[in-house]
Design an enzyme around this catalytic site. Structure first.
Site, PDB file in Angstrom:
ATOM      1  N   LYS A  29       0.864  -1.183  -0.022  1.00  0.00           N
ATOM      2  CA  LYS A  29      -0.172   0.021  -0.124  1.00  0.00           C
ATOM      3  C   LYS A  29       0.855   1.040   0.057  1.00  0.00           C
ATOM      4  CE  LYS A  29      -3.967  -2.011  -0.213  1.00  0.00           C
ATOM      5  NZ  LYS A  29      -3.587  -3.229  -0.227  1.00  0.00           N
TER       6      LYS A  29
HETATM    7  C1  LIG Z   1     -10.190  -2.848  -1.428  1.00  0.00           C
HETATM    8  C2  LIG Z   1      -9.679  -3.679  -0.339  1.00  0.00           C
HETATM    9  N1  LIG Z   1     -10.341  -3.907   0.782  1.00  0.00           N
HETATM   10  C3  LIG Z   1      -9.846  -4.408   1.848  1.00  0.00           C
HETATM   11  C4  LIG Z   1      -8.565  -4.909   1.790  1.00  0.00           C
HETATM   12  C5  LIG Z   1      -7.962  -5.789   2.769  1.00  0.00           C
HETATM   13  O1  LIG Z   1      -6.838  -5.244   3.477  1.00  0.00           O
HETATM   14  P1  LIG Z   1      -5.670  -5.923   4.209  1.00  0.00           P
HETATM   15  O2  LIG Z   1      -4.978  -6.884   3.153  1.00  0.00           O
HETATM   16  O3  LIG Z   1      -4.781  -5.089   4.890  1.00  0.00           O
HETATM   17  O4  LIG Z   1      -6.393  -6.944   5.223  1.00  0.00           O
HETATM   18  C6  LIG Z   1      -7.922  -4.906   0.633  1.00  0.00           C
HETATM   19  C7  LIG Z   1      -6.514  -5.158   0.576  1.00  0.00           C
HETATM   20  O5  LIG Z   1      -5.625  -5.058  -0.337  1.00  0.00           O
HETATM   21  C8  LIG Z   1      -8.356  -4.128  -0.535  1.00  0.00           C
HETATM   22  O6  LIG Z   1      -7.635  -3.845  -1.559  1.00  0.00           O
END
Ligand SMILES: Cc1ncc(COP(=O)(O)O)c(C=O)c1O
Length: 366
Positions: A183
């Site tokens: 990210k």
């Molecule tokens: C649109 C979206 N929502 C939620 C998430 C979930 O985040 P995490 O991977 O930190 O759990 C991501 C992760 O890339 C995402 O792209």
């Protein structure tokens, strides 16, 4: 030929100094000064009053949904074209995801499709700001207000993304961010939750920490979780936030280079549309002819260039399948590629990537 990855975090600035401070002081778990420093600095950056940190962007979504009281019997309208965490967390609350289509140019959820999907059971809309472009933050909040629906913004991919100058995450009843290693700002794994109401914010804080009573030690009066972020994660996050503007600026330059170098080829790049700041979490292209998408990715892989396909629509996945057709989601998903998008990409690497894309089309047009 050195391989070019889709992403690699930039871990300069104060990252090492702050992490070492955690190690030397022993504050390595979910207590320590960096937690509130990161939360406060993050809230200030996005223009929110408060923010609460969590272990990742998925639990951030689950926490926000739970804190808003969404559960069995509720419908939550969500784009099918999203990362699966948006859908999984709705299902985990017991609510039903109601999939809607997206727009072909911005790639974001279609507000008209949201309007058409509202039923008496609709409780909330989840707007997902995908790949760094915001959803329509005039139309969607207005729709939610008119129909008395909660709005959750999934800003996992939207750090630095703005609608009419306002950072995403400021429009909904609750909003969540992810700080996974790929990210724009990272904490390794990590996430953040914002909420408009102080009550919802308090519920988030209690739910993420075993529902412990505020005035009685080891007394727990609600079913809750351990979704906390560690001080080490927060230390990395604070250092990342200090250099966020330069990371975002660098990513904008990269997106501009792709746009210029790929112009005239049978593809479209993912450009900002409307009163928006696109943060280019991912620089993306959509090939005109979907049958060329996978051969192009293979050609790039042969040239040691890593890419990602766009997300598959959730309504086609086995565990959350719905017997519907969403033509735009299916079409953009089949045509899309995320290109290397990290701030440290050099002009030479960008040239190599764009040359490889162009040479694919040259040899296919012959
Ligand atoms: C649109 C979206 N929502 C939620 C998430 C979930 O985040 P995490 O991977 O930190 O759990 C991501 C992760 O890339 C995402 O792209």
């Amino acid at each position: 030929m050195a391989r070019i990855p889709v992403y690699e975090p930039f871990l300069g600035g104060n990252v090492s100094a702050y992490v070492n401070e955690c190690l030397t002081t022993g504050w390595i778990s979910s207590r320590g000064a960096f937690i509130s420093r990161f939360e406060n600095a993050f809230a200030e950056y996005v223009g929110a009053e408060q923010a609460t940190s969590v272990a990742n962007g998925t639990v951030a979504l689950h926490l926000a949904l739970e804190a808003l009281g969404i559960g069995a019997g509720d419908e939550v309208i969500v784009p099918s074209f999203t990362y699966v965490a948006s859908i999984n967390t709705i299902l985990q609350t017991g609510a039903k995801p109601v999939y809607v289509d997206s727009l072909p140019d911005t790639l974001q959820v279609d507000p008209h499709a949201i309007r058409n999907a509202i039923t008496p059971k609709t409780r909330a809309v989840m707007a997902v700001h995908l790949y760094g472009h915001p959803c329509d933050m005039d139309a969607i909040p207005a729709l939610c207000r008119e129909n008395d629906l909660l709005l959750i913004e999934d800003c996992a991919e939207g750090f630095g993304t703005r609608w009419k100058g306002q950072h995403v995450g400021r429009f909904g009843d609750a909003a969540t961010f992810s700080f996974f290693g790929n990210k724009t700002i990272t904490t390794g794994e990590g996430g953040m939750v914002l909420a408009r109401s102080a009550d919802v914010m308090d519920r988030c804080r209690r739910l993420k920490s075993q529902g412990v009573s505020l005035d009685r030690e080891y007394w727990h009066d609600m079913l809750a979780y351990n979704y906390r972020m560690t001080n080490i994660q927060a230390a990395i996050g604070l250092a990342q936030l200090e250099i966020a503007d330069s990371l975002l600026g660098q990513k904008k330059i990269i997106a501009q280079s792709y746009k210029q170098a790929l112009a005239g080829l049978p593809l479209q790049t993912h450009e900002p549309i409307g009163p928006v700041d696109h943060s280019f979490w991912m620089c993306s292209l959509l090939v005109d002819d979907p049958t060329q998408r996978d051969p192009l990715r293979r050609h790039l892989a042969e040239n040691e260039i890593e890419t990602r396909p766009f997300f598959s629509p959730a309504h086609l996945m086995p565990h959350c399948r719905a017997d519907i057709t969403l033509p735009i989601a299916e079409n953009i998903s089949a045509r899309g590629i995320n290109l290397p998008s990290y701030p440290g990409l050099t002009p030479e690497q960008l040239e190599r990537i764009c040359d490889a894309v162009a040479s694919f089309f040259r040899s296919n047009l012959r």
